[in-house]
Write an enzyme that holds these catalytic residues in place. Structure first.
Site, PDB file in Angstrom:
ATOM      1  N   GLU A  19      44.216  75.416 -13.279  1.00 48.77           N
ATOM      2  CA  GLU A  19      43.085  75.702 -12.676  1.00 48.77           C
ATOM      3  C   GLU A  19      42.467  74.194 -12.235  1.00 48.77           C
ATOM      4  O   GLU A  19      43.042  73.425 -12.858  1.00 48.77           O
ATOM      5  CB  GLU A  19      41.943  76.370 -13.179  1.00 48.77           C
ATOM      6  CG  GLU A  19      41.777  77.987 -12.611  1.00 48.77           C
ATOM      7  CD  GLU A  19      41.331  77.806 -11.132  1.00 48.77           C
ATOM      8  OE1 GLU A  19      40.843  76.478 -10.547  1.00 48.77           O
ATOM      9  OE2 GLU A  19      41.602  78.781 -10.323  1.00 48.77           O
TER      10      GLU A  19
ATOM     11  N   HIS B 154      40.243  89.294   8.318  1.00 51.90           N
ATOM     12  CA  HIS B 154      40.165  88.831   7.020  1.00 51.90           C
ATOM     13  C   HIS B 154      38.744  88.929   6.421  1.00 51.90           C
ATOM     14  O   HIS B 154      37.886  88.733   7.133  1.00 51.90           O
ATOM     15  CB  HIS B 154      40.640  87.278   6.578  1.00 51.90           C
ATOM     16  CG  HIS B 154      42.178  87.285   6.763  1.00 51.90           C
ATOM     17  ND1 HIS B 154      43.003  87.229   8.145  1.00 51.90           N
ATOM     18  CD2 HIS B 154      43.279  87.605   5.801  1.00 51.90           C
ATOM     19  CE1 HIS B 154      44.590  87.331   7.813  1.00 51.90           C
ATOM     20  NE2 HIS B 154      44.742  87.533   6.653  1.00 51.90           N
TER      21      HIS B 154
ATOM     22  N   LYS C   5      37.395  83.838   3.633  1.00 54.09           N
ATOM     23  CA  LYS C   5      38.687  83.039   4.258  1.00 54.09           C
ATOM     24  C   LYS C   5      38.402  81.632   4.802  1.00 54.09           C
ATOM     25  O   LYS C   5      37.092  81.794   5.579  1.00 54.09           O
ATOM     26  CB  LYS C   5      39.525  83.912   5.095  1.00 54.09           C
ATOM     27  CG  LYS C   5      40.862  83.112   5.422  1.00 54.09           C
ATOM     28  CD  LYS C   5      42.035  84.080   5.840  1.00 54.09           C
ATOM     29  CE  LYS C   5      43.119  83.580   6.260  1.00 54.09           C
ATOM     30  NZ  LYS C   5      43.790  82.870   5.124  1.00 54.09           N
TER      31      LYS C   5
HETATM   32  N1  NAI Z   1      50.998  83.827   1.882  1.00 53.16           N
HETATM   33  C1  NAI Z   1      50.449  84.655   1.657  1.00 53.16           C
HETATM   34  O1  NAI Z   1      50.961  85.918   1.406  1.00 53.16           O
HETATM   35  C2  NAI Z   1      49.121  84.670   1.190  1.00 53.16           C
HETATM   36  C3  NAI Z   1      48.238  83.488   1.204  1.00 53.16           C
HETATM   37  N2  NAI Z   1      47.072  83.375   0.814  1.00 53.16           N
HETATM   38  C4  NAI Z   1      46.616  82.163   0.898  1.00 53.16           C
HETATM   39  O2  NAI Z   1      46.413  81.718  -0.409  1.00 53.16           O
HETATM   40  C5  NAI Z   1      45.656  80.964  -0.601  1.00 53.16           C
HETATM   41  C6  NAI Z   1      44.354  80.987  -1.700  1.00 53.16           C
HETATM   42  O3  NAI Z   1      43.864  82.402  -1.176  1.00 53.16           O
HETATM   43  P1  NAI Z   1      42.729  83.017  -2.363  1.00 53.16           P
HETATM   44  O4  NAI Z   1      43.599  83.355  -3.594  1.00 53.16           O
HETATM   45  O5  NAI Z   1      42.275  84.116  -1.617  1.00 53.16           O
HETATM   46  O6  NAI Z   1      41.780  82.041  -2.525  1.00 53.16           O
HETATM   47  P2  NAI Z   1      40.959  81.643  -3.704  1.00 53.16           P
HETATM   48  O7  NAI Z   1      39.677  80.658  -3.209  1.00 53.16           O
HETATM   49  O8  NAI Z   1      40.410  82.879  -4.254  1.00 53.16           O
HETATM   50  O9  NAI Z   1      41.770  80.881  -4.873  1.00 53.16           O
HETATM   51  C7  NAI Z   1      42.148  79.565  -4.815  1.00 53.16           C
HETATM   52  C8  NAI Z   1      42.192  79.056  -6.251  1.00 53.16           C
HETATM   53  O10 NAI Z   1      42.651  77.809  -6.223  1.00 53.16           O
HETATM   54  C9  NAI Z   1      42.134  77.013  -7.176  1.00 53.16           C
HETATM   55  N3  NAI Z   1      42.305  75.552  -6.787  1.00 53.16           N
HETATM   56  C10 NAI Z   1      41.954  74.752  -5.702  1.00 53.16           C
HETATM   57  N4  NAI Z   1      42.278  73.556  -5.815  1.00 53.16           N
HETATM   58  C11 NAI Z   1      43.071  73.557  -7.088  1.00 53.16           C
HETATM   59  C12 NAI Z   1      43.592  72.406  -7.714  1.00 53.16           C
HETATM   60  N5  NAI Z   1      43.748  71.359  -7.439  1.00 53.16           N
HETATM   61  N6  NAI Z   1      44.297  72.729  -9.118  1.00 53.16           N
HETATM   62  C13 NAI Z   1      44.146  74.192  -9.562  1.00 53.16           C
HETATM   63  N7  NAI Z   1      43.616  75.048  -8.884  1.00 53.16           N
HETATM   64  C14 NAI Z   1      43.153  74.715  -7.799  1.00 53.16           C
HETATM   65  C15 NAI Z   1      40.637  77.487  -6.928  1.00 53.16           C
HETATM   66  O11 NAI Z   1      39.694  76.744  -8.007  1.00 53.16           O
HETATM   67  C16 NAI Z   1      40.692  79.047  -6.859  1.00 53.16           C
HETATM   68  O12 NAI Z   1      40.774  79.513  -8.102  1.00 53.16           O
HETATM   69  C17 NAI Z   1      44.723  80.623   0.871  1.00 53.16           C
HETATM   70  O13 NAI Z   1      45.184  79.558   1.578  1.00 53.16           O
HETATM   71  C18 NAI Z   1      45.174  81.896   1.469  1.00 53.16           C
HETATM   72  O14 NAI Z   1      45.211  81.982   2.888  1.00 53.16           O
HETATM   73  C19 NAI Z   1      46.420  84.517   0.126  1.00 53.16           C
HETATM   74  C20 NAI Z   1      47.046  85.526   0.175  1.00 53.16           C
HETATM   75  C21 NAI Z   1      48.259  85.971   0.752  1.00 53.16           C
HETATM   76  O1  LIG Z   2      43.360  84.374   2.750  1.00 52.40           O
HETATM   77  C1  LIG Z   2      43.995  85.441   2.762  1.00 52.40           C
HETATM   78  O2  LIG Z   2      43.429  86.260   2.079  1.00 52.40           O
HETATM   79  C2  LIG Z   2      45.261  85.412   3.594  1.00 52.40           C
HETATM   80  N1  LIG Z   2      45.761  84.825   3.867  1.00 52.40           N
HETATM   81  C3  LIG Z   2      47.148  84.741   4.223  1.00 52.40           C
HETATM   82  C4  LIG Z   2      46.907  84.203   5.817  1.00 52.40           C
HETATM   83  O3  LIG Z   2      46.559  83.296   6.027  1.00 52.40           O
HETATM   84  O4  LIG Z   2      47.680  85.069   6.558  1.00 52.40           O
HETATM   85  C5  LIG Z   2      47.857  85.990   4.268  1.00 52.40           C
HETATM   86  C6  LIG Z   2      47.101  87.310   4.080  1.00 52.40           C
HETATM   87  O5  LIG Z   2      46.859  87.816   5.289  1.00 52.40           O
HETATM   88  C7  LIG Z   2      45.824  86.968   3.210  1.00 52.40           C
END
Ligand code: NAI
Ligand SMILES: O=C(O)C1=N[C@H](C(=O)O)C[C@H](O)C1
Length: 270
Positions: A37, A158, A162
């Site tokens: 984290e 979303h 987001k």
């Molecule tokens: N490719 C995919 O299938 C998916 C992609 N995403 C993407 O994943 C990313 C995260 O999404 P969520 O989990 O919803 O966000 P979130 O905001 O709930 O979690 C992000 C986490 O990263 C941590 N973080 C930030 N900077 C950090 C650092 N320097 N060192 C360690 N930890 C750090 C934050 O404290 C937080 O706990 C977004 O860009 C989202 O769009 C989300 C869901 C699916």
């Molecule tokens: O931020 C999210 O939650 C998600 N991010 C990804 C995106 O930017 O498409 C994947 C998913 O839809 C959830």
């Protein structure tokens, strides 16, 4: 058992981090060996399982990614663009497979990820689910079959937290439609409309974003023709679909040479 790849989850307290930690801890094919984290986060120094409100997992949350990656075979990263480029360099140093789910990456971030991929495999996708990656393949085929008389519009929805738009998934779908038409997405993308925009340009690919509540992720690819419409839709109702894909990618990457890969490679859809 030490022959199971050891995986580290970055951003472990986040929406995706928590789901990943739970699934890896229960996965017979992998070991959870680290949890990262950001500095100053209240979970740093705590046992991850206890921080999540459950039984101890024997993994202490750290804000030192280098230390965490040193003993890992894979790093699963859903954080922020700046954190992700830092992790790409560190995972490459550790020769660990880096699975990047983070979206909102810009050209500068992508260049640094490409540099890191010279030293270790990196799997990156704006969406790690099986369903969306099938939709990407379908979008490419439908765009190729229908041609430019059919207007392509991508609508995504979303949750209210987001921070990036259009979503990474919407951009993947846009790339697929552009590829099907044999054009570059940057040359034809309309990313948001407001005011007197004039009529829609032929061959453009439009994007629209909805934000609200706890929507996990919904994507429509609309092909609008004269007198008919084709709509391809994916609805996510559980973040486990992304986490399962990311774990699969980390395991798939174990015997791969350094380079950049996508979920289409992992799923054999290329
Ligand atoms: N490719 C995919 O299938 C998916 C992609 N995403 C993407 O994943 C990313 C995260 O999404 P969520 O989990 O919803 O966000 P979130 O905001 O709930 O979690 C992000 C986490 O990263 C941590 N973080 C930030 N900077 C950090 C650092 N320097 N060192 C360690 N930890 C750090 C934050 O404290 C937080 O706990 C977004 O860009 C989202 O769009 C989300 C869901 C699916
Ligand atoms: O931020 C999210 O939650 C998600 N991010 C990804 C995106 O930017 O498409 C994947 C998913 O839809 C959830």
């Amino acid at each position: 058992m030490q022959d199971r790849p050891g995986l580290v989850v970055t951003g472990v307290s986040g929406r995706m981090g928590r789901v990943l930690a739970g699934l890896i801890a229960a996965d017979p094919g992998a070991r959870l060996v680290g949890a990262v984290e950001r500095a100053g986060h209240p979970w740093v120094g705590l046992d991850l399982g206890e921080a999540m409100g459950g039984a101890a997992l024997g993994v202490v949350v750290t804000d030192d990614p280098l230390e965490a990656f040193a003993t890992a075979q894979g790093v699963i990263d859903f954080t922020s663009p700046d954190a992700t480029v830092e992790f790409a360099g560190l995972a490459a140093q550790a020769r660990a497979v880096h699975v990047i789910g983070t979206t909102g990456l810009e050209a500068g971030h992508l260049a640094r990820i490409a540099a890191a991929a010279r030293h270790a495999p990196i799997v990156r996708a704006g969406n790690m689910s099986l369903g969306v990656n099938l939709l990407v393949a379908l979008t490419r085929k439908v765009a190729e079959a229908l041609g430019e008389d059919w207007d392509v519009e991508i609508v995504e929805a979303h949750h209210r937290m987001k921070v990036d738009a259009p979503s990474g998934t919407a951009l993947m779908l846009g790339e697929a439609a552009a590829e099907g038409r044999g054009v570059a997405l940057d040359a034809v993308a309309d990313r948001g409309r407001d005011g007197i925009t004039g009529a829609r340009g032929a061959g453009r690919i439009g994007f629209a974003s909805v934000r609200g509540g706890d929507i996990v992720g919904e994507h429509d690819v609309i092909f609008a023709g004269e007198g008919e419409r084709v709509v391809l839709r994916h609805v996510a109702t559980d973040r486990a679909i992304f986490a399962r894909g990311a774990i699969r990618a980390a395991l798939w990457g174990q015997d791969k040479v350094p380079g950049e890969y996508t979920m289409l490679d992992v799923l054999g859809l290329v």
